[in-house]
Design a protein around this motif. Sequence first.
Motif, mmCIF file in Angstrom:
data_model
loop_
_atom_site.group_PDB
_atom_site.id
_atom_site.type_symbol
_atom_site.label_atom_id
_atom_site.label_comp_id
_atom_site.label_asym_id
_atom_site.label_seq_id
_atom_site.Cartn_x
_atom_site.Cartn_y
_atom_site.Cartn_z
ATOM 1 N N GLY A 82 0.939 -1.382 0.092
ATOM 2 C CA GLY A 82 -0.093 0.105 -0.015
ATOM 3 C C GLY A 82 0.678 1.446 -0.136
ATOM 4 N N LEU A 83 1.963 1.186 0.653
ATOM 5 C CA LEU A 83 2.842 2.626 0.913
ATOM 6 C C LEU A 83 3.415 2.660 -0.461
ATOM 7 C CD1 LEU A 83 4.471 4.748 2.119
ATOM 8 C CD2 LEU A 83 5.838 3.105 3.162
ATOM 9 N N VAL A 84 4.149 1.491 -1.168
ATOM 10 C CA VAL A 84 4.601 1.602 -2.418
ATOM 11 C C VAL A 84 3.707 2.007 -3.342
ATOM 12 C CG1 VAL A 84 6.016 0.355 -4.121
ATOM 13 C CG2 VAL A 84 6.528 -0.149 -1.865
ATOM 14 N N ASP A 85 2.393 1.564 -3.555
ATOM 15 C CA ASP A 85 1.470 2.078 -4.708
ATOM 16 C C ASP A 85 1.111 3.414 -4.422
ATOM 17 O OD1 ASP A 85 1.522 -0.321 -5.651
ATOM 18 O OD2 ASP A 85 -0.155 -0.835 -4.642
ATOM 19 N N PHE A 86 1.304 3.905 -3.142
ATOM 20 C CA PHE A 86 0.767 5.200 -2.790
ATOM 21 C C PHE A 86 1.945 6.301 -3.235
ATOM 22 C CE2 PHE A 86 1.326 8.778 0.424
ATOM 23 C CZ PHE A 86 0.116 9.442 -0.088
ATOM 24 N N LEU A 87 2.955 5.813 -3.481
ATOM 25 C CA LEU A 87 4.243 6.706 -3.537
ATOM 26 C C LEU A 87 4.249 6.763 -5.038
ATOM 27 C CD1 LEU A 87 7.114 5.407 -0.803
ATOM 28 C CD2 LEU A 87 5.880 7.810 -1.111
#
Length: 310
Positions: A82-87
Motif C-alpha cells: 500500500g505504501l509503495v503504490d501510494f508513493l
Amino acid sequence: MHRIGLIVYPGFQVLGLAMCATFELANSAADEPVYSIVLVSEHGGMVQTSAGFAVETKPFDPCSFDTLLVMGDNLIRPPSKGLVDFLRHASQGTRRLGSICTGAIALAEAGLLDGRRATTHWCHAASLQRAFPKVKVEEDRIFINDGNIWTAAGMSACVDLALALVEIDLGAEVARRVARQLVVYHRRAGGQSQFSVMLELQPRTDRIQAALTYAKQNLKSDLSVEELANAANLSPRQFSRVFNAETGQSPAKAIESLRVEAARLMMETGRHSIDVVATETGFGDRERMRRAFLRAFGQPPQVIQRANRG
C-alpha cells in the motif's frame, strides 16, 4: 499554503517528528501560516512510534500534499504494498517527495530512486545499495537533493533536511531564524559528512576535550604538542601520554583529521580555491593537504571538490 505530509508506519523512528517543530517555527518566523503538517499512514488512526507511544494519523490522500516525506525506522523493514503504490501514485502530482533514513527503501521500492543519487543512515547504506543497484547511494551525506526527490541520513538529519526545504521556500534568513530557535547549527550542508572527528575521538576528560576544542578553533595555528598541552594545562609529555590513552591516536594524527574535516567542509559549502582551503585549515600548502586527503579518502582534494560542484 504548503501542506506537508509525514508518512509514518508502526515502529517509525520518533526523532523524525522533530521536523514538525522546524515547519512550525517557520510559520512563526514568516509571520504567516506557510506550512500545515499532517501525519499520514496507510490506514489512518493511531500508529505506534519507536518510543512506544502512538500518534494520530490520517489515511493516505495523494492529491492534497505539496511535500511528502517518508519517515525512517530503527530497523530495515520491507515497505507495505500500500505504501509503495501510494508513493508511485503521489509522485505524479506531488511537488516534492523525500525520505529520512530507511524511508529511502520505500522510495527505492517504488522505483523513484532509479538512476538518482540518494543517501540513508550510514549503517544501512550498503544494504540499500545491494537491494537496489540502480540507485546511486552515497553513504556519507547528510542529505541529497536530486530533482524533486530528497533523501536524508538518519536521526537528527531530518532537521537539516527540513531547514533546507524552508530555505528554498522562504529564503536563507527565515531558515537562519528557525535554526536559532531550534538551537542548532544553521544548517549542515547536504554534502557534509555524517561523521564527526570530535565524536569519533571521544576524549574522556575535560582537559583533552579542551585541547581538541582549542585545536578546532585555531586550525591555522601550528598546534604543536606544547601548544595543545598548554590548552589542556598539562606538561607536553603528560599530554601526549594521556591523549594517546584517551583517543587511541597521536596528537598529530588527530589534528590532521580535524584539518581534513574542516577542509572538506570548506569545499562542500563554498567555492574556495585549493590554495585558500589549505591555508585556512592550517595545512600551509596544497601538497601537504593532498597527502592528507589521500590518506583519509584515497582521493586528492581536487576530485572531491569537483564532485561537490558537479
